[in-house]
Design a protein around this motif. Structure first.
Motif, PDB file in Angstrom:
ATOM      1  N   GLY A  35      18.880  11.978  40.806  1.00  0.00           N
ATOM      2  CA  GLY A  35      17.574  11.628  41.340  1.00  0.00           C
ATOM      3  C   GLY A  35      17.148  10.302  40.759  1.00  0.00           C
ATOM      4  N   THR A  36      16.061   9.741  41.259  1.00  0.00           N
ATOM      5  CA  THR A  36      15.605   8.433  40.786  1.00  0.00           C
ATOM      6  C   THR A  36      15.313   8.440  39.296  1.00  0.00           C
TER       7      THR A  36
ATOM      8  N   LYS B 156       8.687  14.762  50.698  1.00  0.00           N
ATOM      9  CA  LYS B 156       8.405  14.604  49.269  1.00  0.00           C
ATOM     10  C   LYS B 156       6.905  14.778  49.087  1.00  0.00           C
ATOM     11  N   CYS B 157       6.506  16.017  48.894  1.00  0.00           N
ATOM     12  CA  CYS B 157       5.086  16.346  48.759  1.00  0.00           C
ATOM     13  C   CYS B 157       4.881  17.234  47.537  1.00  0.00           C
TER      14      CYS B 157
ATOM     15  N   GLU C 198      18.714  22.922  45.815  1.00  0.00           N
ATOM     16  CA  GLU C 198      18.667  21.802  44.879  1.00  0.00           C
ATOM     17  C   GLU C 198      17.969  22.241  43.613  1.00  0.00           C
ATOM     18  N   LEU C 199      17.903  21.354  42.613  1.00  0.00           N
ATOM     19  CA  LEU C 199      17.167  21.645  41.400  1.00  0.00           C
ATOM     20  C   LEU C 199      15.689  21.386  41.653  1.00  0.00           C
TER      21      LEU C 199
ATOM     22  N   LEU D 121      15.597  17.712  49.979  1.00  0.00           N
ATOM     23  CA  LEU D 121      15.119  16.336  50.033  1.00  0.00           C
ATOM     24  C   LEU D 121      16.295  15.376  50.214  1.00  0.00           C
ATOM     25  N   GLU D 122      16.129  14.441  51.129  1.00  0.00           N
ATOM     26  CA  GLU D 122      17.152  13.439  51.395  1.00  0.00           C
ATOM     27  C   GLU D 122      17.050  12.341  50.345  1.00  0.00           C
TER      28      GLU D 122
END
Length: 363
Positions: free
Chosen positions: A308-309, A202-203, A238-239, A263-264
């Motif tokens: 996603g969050t 996650k960068c 993924e999006l 991303l996990e």
């Protein structure tokens, strides 16, 4: 025991009660920030130290700081939720802590111990507790831990100095239209990440690389963009900032397998658990976009959504690409999609039993 405690020395607030109340009445997403932030430093010689809760404000950064030239930085996204009894909780924070460690390892940054990550989140939310919105609707306090290379040095090597911060922002709905079916543009001009790259970290670079594709999607009248794999432009990745799911007529729930370019997601993993417990069969595999379109047209795939969050779970109503478009179901919000969303948010806001032990109390 945590080595860092993030003590707070300055307790003066930046924003008054009336101004804060006005912001919390309509927070938007990512536009307002709280009174304080957590901060710690790492050096090759001393390790992690100088932990503290300080007033939110500008940071001092040398123009020669390595992050500005070589992009050595990572971040996380989390939320703090107010429950009806006034307590404040967060969702699976140890998973964010471990993912941040994996991101740090990939970007050659120091790994912050899980205990220290949790201490920073807890200390900041306690300092900023008045900023956590009341449990009405789906408002929350969005938390952004991040880490960057701060050594003033020009040269391609890992930085010998790193800063870690956590900032917070009261948040409402991520999408301006709320929970409505998304129109998703499938780009074949851009790729999000390649084999051996930083796709699973996650960068910021991963998100910067999505911006032009999101602009392309907007030109096509779409809400979001979906990337295919960089090698063959065949399989769903993924999006721009969300994982993808499909639900089939035979009660399977499909999602792209983690191949190193995806991303996990913490929300992704939670959905797989919730789905299995309600009788759906989780399948993690490479999903060919053309095959998905065939299954949508034939009715074998009945619902699709992104997660996603920030957005939690959001239905997908239509895919568009340079060949045409395909509708998901009737183009509306699928029943199972919305039911999963209600269950997940119910756990997060304390309306449903936390039978998995996912929630951690902060205040």
């Amino acid at each position: 025991m945590s080595a860092l405690t993030f003590p707070q020395s300055d307790t003066s607030r930046r924003i008054g009660d009336a101004e804060r109340a006005a912001i919390l009445a309509d927070p938007g997403f990512g536009t307002h920030f709280t009174d304080f932030m957590a901060h710690a430093r790492w050096s090759e010689a001393s390790g992690w130290s100088e932990d503290e809760i300080v007033p939110f404000g500008p940071i001092t950064l040398s123009p020669a700081s390595a992050v500005l030239h070589y992009g050595q930085e990572i971040f996380e996204g989390m939320k703090a939720f107010r429950h009806d009894d006034g307590s404040v909780w967060t969702f699976r924070p140890e998973q964010n802590a471990r993912r941040m460690q994996r991101s740090a390892a990939r970007l050659a940054l120091p790994e912050l111990p899980v205990e220290d990550f949790l201490a920073s989140i807890t200390a900041l939310v306690r300092a900023d507790e008045p900023w956590v919105p009341a449990p009405t609707g789906e408002t929350s306090l969005y938390l952004r831990p991040f880490m960057y290379a701060s050594e003033p040095f020009l040269g391609v090597r890992a930085s010998h100095a790193v800063d870690y911060l956590v900032i917070a922002s009261p948040a409402g709905a991520y999408f301006p239209r709320g929970v409505q079916p998304l129109v998703v543009w499938v780009t074949d001009a851009f790729a999000r990440a390649g084999a051996g790259g930083t796709g699973s970290a996650k960068c910021g670079g991963n998100y910067a690389s999505s911006l032009l594709a999101k602009y392309e999607a907007g030109e096509q009248g779409a809400d979001e963009v979906m990337f295919l794999d960089s090698e063959t432009h065949t399989f769903i990745d993924e999006l721009s900032g969300m994982n993808v799911f499909a639900i089939t007529e035979d009660q399977r729930i499909l999602t792209p397998q983690l191949t190193g370019s995806i991303l996990e997601g913490v929300t992704r993993a939670s959905i797989l658990q919730l789905a299995e417990d309600r009788g759906l069969t989780p399948v993690e595999e490479r999903l060919a976009y053309d095959r998905v379109c065939e299954d949508l047209r034939a009715g074998r795939i009945t619902e699709m959504f992104a997660c996603g969050t920030a957005a939690v779970i959001n239905p997908i109503g239509e895919f568009r690409d340079r060949h045409g478009s395909v509708r998901v179901g009737d183009g509306g919000s699928g029943e199972t999609t919305l039911s999963l969303r209600e269950e997940l948010t119910g756990i997060q806001y304390g309306r449903l039993e936390d039978r998995y032990g996912w929630m951690t109390r902060l205040v």
